[in-house]
Design a protein around this motif. Structure first.
Motif, PDB file in Angstrom:
ATOM      1  N   TYR A   1       0.869  -1.171   0.000  1.00 22.47           N
ATOM      2  CA  TYR A   1       0.000   0.000   0.000  1.00 22.47           C
ATOM      3  C   TYR A   1       0.908   1.224   0.000  1.00 22.47           C
ATOM      4  N   ALA A   2       0.701   2.143  -0.936  1.00 23.91           N
ATOM      5  CA  ALA A   2       1.507   3.367  -0.993  1.00 23.91           C
ATOM      6  C   ALA A   2       0.568   4.558  -1.118  1.00 23.91           C
ATOM      7  N   GLY A   3       0.639   5.453  -0.153  1.00 26.30           N
ATOM      8  CA  GLY A   3      -0.237   6.617  -0.209  1.00 26.30           C
ATOM      9  C   GLY A   3      -0.474   7.199   1.165  1.00 26.30           C
ATOM     10  N   ASN A   4      -1.560   7.921   1.287  1.00 32.06           N
ATOM     11  CA  ASN A   4      -1.872   8.595   2.539  1.00 32.06           C
ATOM     12  C   ASN A   4      -2.335   7.591   3.592  1.00 32.06           C
ATOM     13  N   LEU A   5      -1.740   7.637   4.770  1.00 34.26           N
ATOM     14  CA  LEU A   5      -2.142   6.777   5.879  1.00 34.26           C
ATOM     15  C   LEU A   5      -3.046   7.593   6.807  1.00 34.26           C
ATOM     16  N   GLY A   6      -4.215   7.966   6.286  1.00 32.99           N
ATOM     17  CA  GLY A   6      -5.123   8.827   7.025  1.00 32.99           C
ATOM     18  C   GLY A   6      -6.348   8.081   7.523  1.00 32.99           C
ATOM     19  N   ILE A   7      -7.209   8.792   8.240  1.00 36.01           N
ATOM     20  CA  ILE A   7      -8.409   8.161   8.785  1.00 36.01           C
ATOM     21  C   ILE A   7      -9.380   7.770   7.678  1.00 36.01           C
ATOM     22  N   GLY A   8      -9.330   8.461   6.559  1.00 37.21           N
ATOM     23  CA  GLY A   8     -10.204   8.129   5.444  1.00 37.21           C
ATOM     24  C   GLY A   8      -9.820   6.816   4.789  1.00 37.21           C
ATOM     25  N   GLN A   9      -8.522   6.553   4.673  1.00 38.72           N
ATOM     26  CA  GLN A   9      -8.028   5.320   4.066  1.00 38.72           C
ATOM     27  C   GLN A   9      -8.138   4.137   5.040  1.00 38.72           C
ATOM     28  N   ASP A  10      -8.062   4.420   6.329  1.00 37.20           N
ATOM     29  CA  ASP A  10      -8.221   3.407   7.386  1.00 37.20           C
ATOM     30  C   ASP A  10      -7.447   2.123   7.083  1.00 37.20           C
ATOM     31  N   VAL A  11      -6.166   2.286   6.780  1.00 38.59           N
ATOM     32  CA  VAL A  11      -5.304   1.133   6.500  1.00 38.59           C
ATOM     33  C   VAL A  11      -5.055   0.318   7.774  1.00 38.59           C
ATOM     34  N   LYS A  12      -5.411   0.893   8.907  1.00 44.71           N
ATOM     35  CA  LYS A  12      -5.279   0.188  10.185  1.00 44.71           C
ATOM     36  C   LYS A  12      -6.057  -1.131  10.194  1.00 44.71           C
TER      37      LYS A  12
END
Length: 399
Positions: free
Chosen positions: A221-232
């Motif tokens: 995964y490459a990109g913004n690690l923000g709350i919208g993406q929720d990669v968590k």
């Protein structure tokens, strides 16, 4: 053609991100058609951990004017101050420059950049507003603010003022049109984000290899690690499933600290978090990957949004695991991109990972190129369309 254009964008190369890449391609196309373009932007300020050098050599038709301002922190308050500082400094500088300008272009978000273009608008100068996210309404869905808050009401006035002052509006998702038409009857054109031609060529002859049984499958995964993406969500996968994979997360964002904390608390060893990378280095991560991951939270506003990274992922011809809804899911389905799962649903993600592993090890995954990526989403073609719109609007305005 020798008309002078003022382009307002807080982010511009060598900054990385969708806004930078979109505006860089636009500037090159404008210069190729003999427009004089002045870009009013900031010094690279999105990523503290990315060491990049500035090389503003776009030829004699392009002038880059840069403003020093605060770094765009992961923290909402500090990032907001960065946006405000760019707006204030740019306003006084742009007031002087706009006297000789025949076209104004502003890209939003951040929303204050669009507002700046609206304030500079003069009666006989076309103002083209590029909308890439629907702020401030997305803040409601993310729980950042409420409809009753002064911040939301203030930004809502700004949003409506931008639409009112714009001569023409360009959006990067067709799903934005209905929202904007609530406030404006101006011309709206759709020009999506896309894929840089050099990345398309880079992977054109790439032949994906079958995954050896027993080896961990590499997912990037490459990109913004923000709350919208929720990669968590990747930290919530059951260990007996997760152990078959290695997850490489590359980027920065407001959720990065939470992800790293979850990795530490749960003693997860197969999720590796990297700082942002320059594009050449990023392409090497793509080459080493077996698959890719993209996710947006299941909220109404994200049904209208298309993540820009998906085009790069699809270009590799490797499978993409995508938890998306609305127009983004429709796009990925159209591109035969890989394996969908229900956004925000860990069990659905786990089932998809199991299927991915099985198909890769049995050699069942095959990218079926239907030509749509090349036909509709190459950056060079999209920029040509963008400039065609600019010329049409200019001609209509000055007739």
């Amino acid at each position: 053609m020798n008309h002078k254009i003022l382009l307002l964008t807080q982010n511009f190369p060598p900054d990385i991100g969708a806004a930078s890449f979109r505006m860089e391609s636009l500037v090159k196309e404008l210069a190729s058609r003999n427009y004089d373009v002045e870009v009013l932007t900031a010094y690279p300020n999105r990523y503290n951990d990315l060491r990049i050098s500035i090389n503003d050599t776009f030829g004699p038709k392009v002038k880059i004017t840069r403003i020093k301002n605060l770094k765009q922190s992961n923290r909402f308050i500090q990032r907001s101050f960065s946006y405000l500082e760019y707006f204030l400094k740019s306003y006084f500088l742009a007031k002087k420059k706009v006297k000789d300008v025949e076209i104004i272009i502003a890209t939003s978000p951040q929303i204050l950049t669009g507002f700046l273009g609206a304030l500079l608008k003069k009666r006989n100068i076309p103002f083209i507003l590029d909308i890439r996210d629907l702020w401030p309404d997305v803040m409601l869905d993310l729980g950042i603010t409420t409809r009753k808050s002064l911040l939301y009401k203030f930004l809502k006035h700004i949003e409506q003022y931008m639409y009112k002052k714009a001569t023409s509006i360009i959006v990067n998702s067709p799903a934005f049109i209905e929202h904007i038409q609530k406030y404006s009857n101006k011309r709206i054109d759709v020009i999506t984000n896309g894929l840089d031609d050099f990345i398309y060529q880079y992977f054109l002859e790439e032949k994906p290899k079958n995954t050896q049984k027993g080896r961990k499958i590499r997912i990037v995964y490459a990109g913004n690690l923000g709350i919208g993406q929720d990669v968590k969500i990747l930290t919530e996968i059951k260990e007996d499933i997760s152990k078959n994979f290695e997850f490489f997360l590359i980027g920065n964002g407001s959720q990065k600290g939470e992800i790293e904390k979850a990795i530490k608390v749960k003693k997860i060893q197969n999720i590796l978090v990297y700082s942002s990378r320059e594009r050449k280095e990023l392409l090497e991560f793509y080459r080493q990957a077996d698959a890719f991951f993209v996710h947006l939270r299941d909220i109404p506003m994200f049904k209208k949004t298309i993540p820009s990274k998906v085009f790069e992922y699809v270009a590799t011809k490797k499978p993409v695991i995508y938890g998306l809804n609305g127009v983004a899911k429709e796009l990925m389905d159209e591109l035969n991109a890989g394996y969908p799962f229900e956004a925000g649903n860990v069990k659905s993600l786990e089932a998809t990972l199991i299927q991915l592993k099985k198909d890769l090890e049995e050699g069942k995954w095959e990218y079926k190129d239907n030509g749509i990526l090349k036909e509709k989403y190459l950056r060079s073609q999209l920029s040509k369309k963008f400039v065609d719109v600019i010329e049409e609007v200019f001609n209509e305005t000055t007739e």
